[in-house]
Motif scaffolding. Structure first.
Motif, PDB file in Angstrom:
ATOM      1  N   THR A  93       0.858  -1.180   0.000  1.00  0.00           N
ATOM      2  CA  THR A  93       0.000   0.000   0.000  1.00  0.00           C
ATOM      3  C   THR A  93       0.893   1.229   0.000  1.00  0.00           C
ATOM      4  O   THR A  93       1.745   1.382   0.873  1.00  0.00           O
ATOM      5  CB  THR A  93      -0.919   0.021   1.231  1.00  0.00           C
ATOM      6  N   ILE A  94       0.707   2.077  -0.981  1.00  0.00           N
ATOM      7  CA  ILE A  94       1.497   3.290  -1.121  1.00  0.00           C
ATOM      8  C   ILE A  94       0.580   4.499  -0.977  1.00  0.00           C
ATOM      9  O   ILE A  94      -0.427   4.607  -1.688  1.00  0.00           O
ATOM     10  CB  ILE A  94       2.203   3.355  -2.489  1.00  0.00           C
ATOM     11  N   VAL A  96       0.435   8.476  -1.449  1.00  0.00           N
ATOM     12  CA  VAL A  96       1.084   9.650  -2.030  1.00  0.00           C
ATOM     13  C   VAL A  96       0.498  10.878  -1.336  1.00  0.00           C
ATOM     14  O   VAL A  96      -0.679  11.201  -1.525  1.00  0.00           O
ATOM     15  CB  VAL A  96       0.846   9.730  -3.543  1.00  0.00           C
ATOM     16  N   LEU A 128       3.897   2.107 -10.793  1.00  0.00           N
ATOM     17  CA  LEU A 128       3.757   1.153  -9.691  1.00  0.00           C
ATOM     18  C   LEU A 128       3.145  -0.156 -10.196  1.00  0.00           C
ATOM     19  O   LEU A 128       2.368  -0.156 -11.152  1.00  0.00           O
ATOM     20  CB  LEU A 128       2.873   1.736  -8.591  1.00  0.00           C
ATOM     21  N   PHE A 132      -0.552  -3.118  -6.522  1.00  0.00           N
ATOM     22  CA  PHE A 132      -0.334  -2.214  -5.384  1.00  0.00           C
ATOM     23  C   PHE A 132      -1.591  -1.379  -5.129  1.00  0.00           C
ATOM     24  O   PHE A 132      -2.217  -0.867  -6.058  1.00  0.00           O
ATOM     25  CB  PHE A 132       0.838  -1.274  -5.669  1.00  0.00           C
ATOM     26  N   VAL A 134      -3.018   2.073  -3.965  1.00  0.00           N
ATOM     27  CA  VAL A 134      -2.530   3.448  -3.952  1.00  0.00           C
ATOM     28  C   VAL A 134      -3.583   4.339  -3.310  1.00  0.00           C
ATOM     29  O   VAL A 134      -4.773   4.243  -3.629  1.00  0.00           O
ATOM     30  CB  VAL A 134      -2.219   3.955  -5.370  1.00  0.00           C
ATOM     31  N   ALA A 198       3.464  -1.236   3.863  1.00  0.00           N
ATOM     32  CA  ALA A 198       2.941   0.075   3.471  1.00  0.00           C
ATOM     33  C   ALA A 198       4.058   1.109   3.519  1.00  0.00           C
ATOM     34  O   ALA A 198       4.985   0.999   4.326  1.00  0.00           O
ATOM     35  CB  ALA A 198       1.795   0.486   4.384  1.00  0.00           C
ATOM     36  N   ARG A 199       3.969   2.097   2.660  1.00  0.00           N
ATOM     37  CA  ARG A 199       4.932   3.189   2.599  1.00  0.00           C
ATOM     38  C   ARG A 199       4.185   4.497   2.356  1.00  0.00           C
ATOM     39  O   ARG A 199       3.147   4.525   1.697  1.00  0.00           O
ATOM     40  CB  ARG A 199       5.945   2.971   1.460  1.00  0.00           C
ATOM     41  N   VAL A 201       4.836   8.238   0.724  1.00  0.00           N
ATOM     42  CA  VAL A 201       5.700   9.111  -0.078  1.00  0.00           C
ATOM     43  C   VAL A 201       5.154  10.523   0.105  1.00  0.00           C
ATOM     44  O   VAL A 201       4.062  10.846  -0.367  1.00  0.00           O
ATOM     45  CB  VAL A 201       5.688   8.711  -1.562  1.00  0.00           C
ATOM     46  N   TYR A 229       9.020   8.161   2.937  1.00  0.00           N
ATOM     47  CA  TYR A 229       9.983   8.686   1.968  1.00  0.00           C
ATOM     48  C   TYR A 229       9.621  10.150   1.738  1.00  0.00           C
ATOM     49  O   TYR A 229       8.571  10.449   1.146  1.00  0.00           O
ATOM     50  CB  TYR A 229       9.908   7.909   0.660  1.00  0.00           C
ATOM     51  N   TYR A 280      11.397  10.088  -7.796  1.00  0.00           N
ATOM     52  CA  TYR A 280      10.257   9.174  -7.839  1.00  0.00           C
ATOM     53  C   TYR A 280      10.658   7.824  -8.426  1.00  0.00           C
ATOM     54  O   TYR A 280      10.180   6.765  -7.988  1.00  0.00           O
ATOM     55  CB  TYR A 280       9.125   9.773  -8.668  1.00  0.00           C
ATOM     56  N   VAL A 287      10.268   0.742  -3.262  1.00  0.00           N
ATOM     57  CA  VAL A 287       9.009   0.214  -2.717  1.00  0.00           C
ATOM     58  C   VAL A 287       8.459  -0.915  -3.575  1.00  0.00           C
ATOM     59  O   VAL A 287       7.673  -1.737  -3.094  1.00  0.00           O
ATOM     60  CB  VAL A 287       7.955   1.322  -2.575  1.00  0.00           C
TER      61      VAL A 287
END
Length: 323
Positions: A93-94, A96, A128, A132, A134, A198-199, A201, A229, A280, A287
């Motif tokens: 899971t990203i 933004v 991505l 994933f 998002v 998860a991350r 950005v 990040y 990016y 990731v």
């Protein structure tokens, strides 16, 4: 355990077989010395020596050396050596999170910070992996989840393009709202009981002006095992026009670097749209892939086979003088 520097093994206990190699070398040296002494005792050339050339000792040593290397590499292969490789991550899971404060209207980055930031974020989402999730979060004086986690990346792109400028900056609130978004991520249908990584950005140009401290939010993110990040975007000479006057809005990198460090993530900086794309790209590689151990037994078995063939050729050359 590992007796071979820079290598790790799935069956390291088998490396104890390497102790046989010094024993074999000692036995070879003893036999060679015994043979040399015997030859001294039988000094003098016979008629047979003129017919059959004397054996060149170096050939025997090379053949033995190659045999030892073959045993060494084959023993390493038997211990199942492994190497760390990067493979595509299946699920993640990203979030933004983009700063939409008024300072993002600065034109030190063309056409302006926010437009360039959105363009970079859109390209990031496009690259991505399809599986994933998002999510998109915007923050200024407050933070909002524009899109909960979804695999519909086109929806994420649409959400990014709807961002508009707002007053003030609350980086901490942006992080907390990102954690709320991660909590909404749907479970992996193939692994419903496991939580995918998860991350966050997070892109910003400024410093917290309102809301909870960013360092406190970073601690909460670390507790949830969610690295952040951060991207400090803009230049020290950025300005915006307010009521006919220009106000400086220099990028503030220190707070964002601290957030990344506390959370266990990485801190980046970009002063142009081109640099932002590269950032990016680097984040996407980080990731989108995960380091795993991979057995490389076949590689070392191949080395062993090669040395064995060379050793065999060496032994054949020793006997080539015979009819």
């Amino acid at each position: 355990m590992s007796l071979i520097p820079m290598l790790s093994f799935l069956a390291p206990s088998r490396l104890w077989l390497l102790l046989l190699i010094p024993a074999l070398l000692v036995l070879y040296l003893l036999l060679y010395r015994r043979r040399a002494q015997k030859k001294k005792q039988q000094a003098g050339r016979t008629m047979l020596d003129y017919v059959i050339p004397r054996e060149l000792p170096w050939k025997r040593h090379v053949a033995v050396g190659l045999s030892v290397l073959s045993l060494l590499t084959l023993t390493v292969a038997f211990a199942k050596p492994k190497d760390t490789v990067q493979v595509p991550r299946e699920r993640a899971t990203i979030v933004v999170a983009i700063d939409v404060s008024n300072s993002m209207m600065a034109t030190d980055v063309k056409p302006d910070r926010l437009t360039a930031a959105k363009q970079g974020a859109v390209q990031f989402v496009k690259n991505l992996p399809e599986k994933f999730n998002v999510s998109v979060v915007e923050f200024a004086g407050t933070a909002n989840i524009l899109l909960p986690p979804t695999t519909q990346h086109e929806d994420a792109i649409t959400a990014i393009n709807t961002m508009r400028l707002q007053p003030s900056t609350a980086i901490g609130e942006g992080i907390y709202k990102s954690l709320d978004a991660i909590a909404q991520a749907p479970p992996d249908p193939d692994h419903p009981n496991s939580k995918p990584p998860a991350r966050i950005v997070l892109l910003s140009d400024g410093k917290t002006q309102i809301g909870r401290p960013a360092s406190q939010a970073a601690q909460a993110s670390k507790k949830e095992n969610v690295p952040i990040y951060t991207i400090a975007y803009g230049t020290p000479g950025g300005t915006i026009e307010v009521n006919g006057t220009y106000q400086p809005v220099p990028v503030d990198r220190a707070e964002l670097a601290g957030v990344a460090k506390i959370s266990g993530g990485e801190a980046y900086r970009a002063e142009s749209a081109g640099e932002l794309k590269e950032v990016y790209k680097d984040i996407g590689s980080s990731v989108g892939k995960v380091k795993v151990d991979k057995e490389v037994t076949s590689r070392w078995a191949g080395f062993g086979l090669g040395f064995a063939i060379l050793a065999a050729l060496g032994m054949i050359s020793l006997g080539a003088r015979w009819p």
